[in-house]
Design a protein around this motif. Structure first.
Motif, PDB file in Angstrom:
ATOM      1  N   LEU A   6       0.831  -1.187   0.000  1.00 39.96           N
ATOM      2  CA  LEU A   6       0.000   0.000   0.000  1.00 39.96           C
ATOM      3  C   LEU A   6       0.873   1.246   0.000  1.00 39.96           C
ATOM      4  CD1 LEU A   6      -2.538  -1.187   2.673  1.00 39.96           C
ATOM      5  CD2 LEU A   6      -2.979  -0.972   0.247  1.00 39.96           C
ATOM      6  N   PRO A   7       0.362   2.356  -0.541  1.00 40.82           N
ATOM      7  CA  PRO A   7       1.168   3.574  -0.575  1.00 40.82           C
ATOM      8  C   PRO A   7       1.368   4.181   0.808  1.00 40.82           C
ATOM      9  CG  PRO A   7      -1.054   3.969  -1.391  1.00 40.82           C
ATOM     10  CD  PRO A   7      -0.907   2.492  -1.262  1.00 40.82           C
ATOM     11  N   GLN A   8       0.447   3.945   1.757  1.00 40.62           N
ATOM     12  CA  GLN A   8       0.576   4.469   3.099  1.00 40.62           C
ATOM     13  C   GLN A   8       0.347   3.347   4.096  1.00 40.62           C
ATOM     14  OE1 GLN A   8      -1.352   8.137   3.993  1.00 40.62           O
ATOM     15  NE2 GLN A   8      -1.174   8.935   1.908  1.00 40.62           N
ATOM     16  N   ALA A   9       0.863   3.515   5.288  1.00 38.02           N
ATOM     17  CA  ALA A   9       0.752   2.474   6.300  1.00 38.02           C
ATOM     18  C   ALA A   9      -0.697   2.342   6.767  1.00 38.02           C
ATOM     19  CB  ALA A   9       1.652   2.798   7.486  1.00 38.02           C
ATOM     20  N   THR A  10      -1.163   1.085   6.885  1.00 38.38           N
ATOM     21  CA  THR A  10      -2.480   0.779   7.441  1.00 38.38           C
ATOM     22  C   THR A  10      -2.314  -0.349   8.444  1.00 38.38           C
ATOM     23  OG1 THR A  10      -2.922  -0.798   5.670  1.00 38.38           O
ATOM     24  CG2 THR A  10      -3.733   1.448   5.342  1.00 38.38           C
ATOM     25  N   ASP A  11      -3.359  -0.587   9.246  1.00 41.20           N
ATOM     26  CA  ASP A  11      -3.308  -1.688  10.200  1.00 41.20           C
ATOM     27  C   ASP A  11      -3.248  -3.030   9.483  1.00 41.20           C
ATOM     28  OD1 ASP A  11      -3.557   0.115  12.354  1.00 41.20           O
ATOM     29  OD2 ASP A  11      -5.741   0.128  12.131  1.00 41.20           O
ATOM     30  N   TYR A  12      -3.996  -3.136   8.390  1.00 43.30           N
ATOM     31  CA  TYR A  12      -4.098  -4.395   7.647  1.00 43.30           C
ATOM     32  C   TYR A  12      -4.106  -4.102   6.152  1.00 43.30           C
ATOM     33  CZ  TYR A  12      -5.580  -6.070  12.214  1.00 43.30           C
ATOM     34  OH  TYR A  12      -5.618  -6.356  13.548  1.00 43.30           O
ATOM     35  N   ASP A  13      -3.814  -5.136   5.379  1.00 36.17           N
ATOM     36  CA  ASP A  13      -3.987  -5.036   3.935  1.00 36.17           C
ATOM     37  C   ASP A  13      -5.449  -5.277   3.559  1.00 36.17           C
ATOM     38  OD1 ASP A  13      -1.197  -4.675   3.403  1.00 36.17           O
ATOM     39  OD2 ASP A  13      -0.922  -6.804   3.833  1.00 36.17           O
ATOM     40  N   VAL A  14      -6.050  -6.307   4.168  1.00 38.28           N
ATOM     41  CA  VAL A  14      -7.420  -6.706   3.845  1.00 38.28           C
ATOM     42  C   VAL A  14      -8.198  -6.919   5.136  1.00 38.28           C
ATOM     43  CG1 VAL A  14      -8.888  -8.409   2.687  1.00 38.28           C
ATOM     44  CG2 VAL A  14      -6.631  -7.862   1.742  1.00 38.28           C
ATOM     45  N   ILE A  15      -9.376  -6.316   5.228  1.00 36.41           N
ATOM     46  CA  ILE A  15     -10.313  -6.604   6.311  1.00 36.41           C
ATOM     47  C   ILE A  15     -11.475  -7.376   5.709  1.00 36.41           C
ATOM     48  CG2 ILE A  15     -11.972  -5.630   7.955  1.00 36.41           C
ATOM     49  CD1 ILE A  15     -10.093  -3.286   8.354  1.00 36.41           C
ATOM     50  N   ILE A  16     -11.783  -8.542   6.282  1.00 37.57           N
ATOM     51  CA  ILE A  16     -12.883  -9.386   5.813  1.00 37.57           C
ATOM     52  C   ILE A  16     -13.980  -9.353   6.862  1.00 37.57           C
ATOM     53  CG2 ILE A  16     -13.570 -11.696   5.081  1.00 37.57           C
ATOM     54  CD1 ILE A  16     -10.554 -12.222   4.513  1.00 37.57           C
ATOM     55  N   CYS A  17     -15.154  -8.887   6.485  1.00 34.56           N
ATOM     56  CA  CYS A  17     -16.298  -8.842   7.393  1.00 34.56           C
ATOM     57  C   CYS A  17     -17.163 -10.073   7.155  1.00 34.56           C
ATOM     58  CB  CYS A  17     -17.113  -7.575   7.167  1.00 34.56           C
ATOM     59  SG  CYS A  17     -16.184  -6.051   7.357  1.00 34.56           S
ATOM     60  N   GLY A  18     -17.127 -11.011   8.095  1.00 34.73           N
ATOM     61  CA  GLY A  18     -17.893 -12.239   7.952  1.00 34.73           C
ATOM     62  C   GLY A  18     -16.998 -13.458   7.896  1.00 34.73           C
ATOM     63  N   ALA A  19     -17.149 -14.355   8.882  1.00 32.15           N
ATOM     64  CA  ALA A  19     -16.326 -15.569   8.928  1.00 32.15           C
ATOM     65  C   ALA A  19     -17.174 -16.811   8.664  1.00 32.15           C
ATOM     66  CB  ALA A  19     -15.619 -15.682  10.278  1.00 32.15           C
ATOM     67  N   GLY A  20     -18.064 -16.689   7.689  1.00 34.17           N
ATOM     68  CA  GLY A  20     -18.763 -17.856   7.184  1.00 34.17           C
ATOM     69  C   GLY A  20     -17.905 -18.569   6.154  1.00 34.17           C
ATOM     70  N   PRO A  21     -18.468 -19.514   5.397  1.00 40.02           N
ATOM     71  CA  PRO A  21     -17.667 -20.263   4.429  1.00 40.02           C
ATOM     72  C   PRO A  21     -16.956 -19.384   3.402  1.00 40.02           C
ATOM     73  CG  PRO A  21     -19.761 -21.359   4.785  1.00 40.02           C
ATOM     74  CD  PRO A  21     -19.843 -20.058   5.512  1.00 40.02           C
ATOM     75  N   VAL A  22     -17.613 -18.325   2.920  1.00 40.17           N
ATOM     76  CA  VAL A  22     -16.991 -17.492   1.892  1.00 40.17           C
ATOM     77  C   VAL A  22     -15.888 -16.617   2.485  1.00 40.17           C
ATOM     78  CG1 VAL A  22     -17.404 -15.671   0.192  1.00 40.17           C
ATOM     79  CG2 VAL A  22     -19.043 -17.540   0.433  1.00 40.17           C
ATOM     80  N   GLY A  23     -16.145 -15.969   3.621  1.00 39.08           N
ATOM     81  CA  GLY A  23     -15.119 -15.148   4.258  1.00 39.08           C
ATOM     82  C   GLY A  23     -13.903 -15.951   4.669  1.00 39.08           C
ATOM     83  N   LEU A  24     -14.130 -17.132   5.250  1.00 40.68           N
ATOM     84  CA  LEU A  24     -13.018 -17.998   5.633  1.00 40.68           C
ATOM     85  C   LEU A  24     -12.225 -18.452   4.413  1.00 40.68           C
ATOM     86  CD1 LEU A  24     -14.746 -20.185   8.363  1.00 40.68           C
ATOM     87  CD2 LEU A  24     -12.803 -18.662   8.740  1.00 40.68           C
ATOM     88  N   SER A  25     -12.920 -18.698   3.299  1.00 41.70           N
ATOM     89  CA  SER A  25     -12.229 -19.132   2.083  1.00 41.70           C
ATOM     90  C   SER A  25     -11.326 -18.042   1.537  1.00 41.70           C
ATOM     91  CB  SER A  25     -13.248 -19.555   1.021  1.00 41.70           C
ATOM     92  OG  SER A  25     -13.963 -20.706   1.427  1.00 41.70           O
TER      93      SER A  25
END
Length: 396
Positions: A6-25
């Protein structure tokens, strides 16, 4: 292959909202791509439920062969192999009309057309696969936690949680889905005026590994082979659903037998019945740094069981574009382009199947022609293969 920088510092690269089958995948596919030269992205996985809540969820899901390949890729399938029921044949018919289509695994040189699984074991398998990846320092799981607000800026996305915590990332993936809900109803594109009744059914003459999709004047009735019986998804009008849910078990089974026929003998036992309304919601809005996938992007009619399969293909393509373009707008633009045809084809197919057989009264010429069309598809090899391959693989 680029890393998710990323061009600037962030806490994370990707935040995933939802830990069902699709989010976990998504999380597992991102972790699985890491190598010493391309480190795993920093991921925050936010789940509104405690860890053990999903593992005890009794819902039944239909996994296509293509989805099984995705789970195999991230080492989740070995955890599922002993609890999944293979589908070798799919029998599609119209009640009280001639004509049927039979899709068989042998025609496509597959071990199975798909599998019937329970939601809980699937989530457990994906969680186990995710925890098996070596670099856990880049993965943060926040549960139970709920998102209060998302503030998208030119260079990052800020996510505010209800407990006061604030996170930032290059992109946010909305993967919090579920059955068609009151929230989804607010943006519904089409109300089918149907209720799905679900239960686990046992019968006297079970046909192992054969799934049934039987169209009635009120909607499709699906029986998916599961364990010692079948997972039932019976779509009817609301007034009929109210009456069926009020019946005792024996009366309910008798009415099911009258509707389905005697192909499986008598229906002898049912689990407690549950119901939910049906509608098409496929109007999810994407932005430069936020994307919705799976049921968060499209809530489909359960006919043909394509909802989860479409979501898993979303996950695979999203991770591929993130690996190519990094966690930013270019990846999400490419993702939208690549997923357009599969989404439209699957939405159109399920919508057509949901409406076509219920849009004309019993005994009408239209219903007779629709019943005959199932027989024509069965003998028209190109049409049958096109239908089967969309259900088995989709566009990836």
């Amino acid at each position: 292959m680029s890393t998710l920088t990323l061009p600037q510092a962030t806490d994370y690269d990707v935040i995933i909202c939802g830990a069902g089958p699709v989010g976990l995948s998504v999380a597992a596919l991102l972790q699985q791509r890491s190598t010493p030269l391309t480190p795993a992205p920093r991921i925050a996985l936010i789940d509104a439920k405690p860890a053990d809540a999903a593992s005890h969820d009794p819902r039944t899901l239909a996994l296509s062969h293509g989805s099984q390949q995705i789970l195999q890729k991230i080492s989740a399938w070995p955890f599922m192999a002993t609890t999944a029921t293979p589908i070798h044949q799919i029998h599609v018919s119209r009640r009280q009309y001639f004509g049927r289509t039979l899709i068989q695994r042998d025609d496509y040189q597959l071990q199975a057309l798909g599998y019937v699984v329970r939601y809980g074991p699937l989530v457990t398998a994906l969680s186990s696969a995710l925890s098996s990846f070596s670099d856990q320092s880049t993965l943060t799981i926040l549960r139970p936690a709920q998102v209060a607000a998302i503030d998208e800026q030119d260079w990052q996305v800020n996510v505010q949680l209800t407990d006061g915590r604030s996170l930032s990332a290059g992109i946010v993936v909305q993967a919090e889905g579920g059955v068609f809900s009151e929230q989804a109803a607010k943006t519904v594109q089409r109300d089918y005026d149907q209720i799905a009744i679900i239960a686990h059914i046992r019968c006297s003459q079970r046909i192992a590994h054969r799934a049934f999709e039987r169209f009635t004047s009120e909607g499709p009735l699906a029986l998916l082979p599961q364990e010692d019986g079948y997972a039932l998804v019976w779509c009817v009008r609301p007034i009929t659903a109210t009456r069926l849910l009020a019946l005792d078990d024996q009366a309910f089974l008798a009415e099911l037998g009258t509707t389905f026929g005697e192909r499986l003998g008598r229906f002898v036992a049912t689990s407690p019945r549950h119901s939910y309304p049906l509608g098409l919601n496929a109007t999810s809005a994407a932005s430069a740094r936020t994307v919705a996938i799976g049921n968060a992007a499209q809530t489909l009619h359960p006919v043909a069981g394509q909802g989860l399969n479409l979501g898993l293909r979303d996950a695979m393509v999203l991770v591929r574009t993130l690996a190519q373009h990094g966690a930013g707008p270019a990846a999400l633009t490419q993702f939208a382009r690549l997923r357009h045809h599969d989404r439209q084809a699957t939405i159109t197919l399920t919508d057509l199947m949901a409406r076509a057989f219920t849009g004309a009264p019993d005994g009408s010429l239209a219903q007779t022609l629709l019943g005959m069309s199932l027989g024509l598809i069965d003998v028209a090899a190109p049409a049958k293969r096109a239908l089967a391959e969309q259900m088995i693989f989709g566009w990836r």
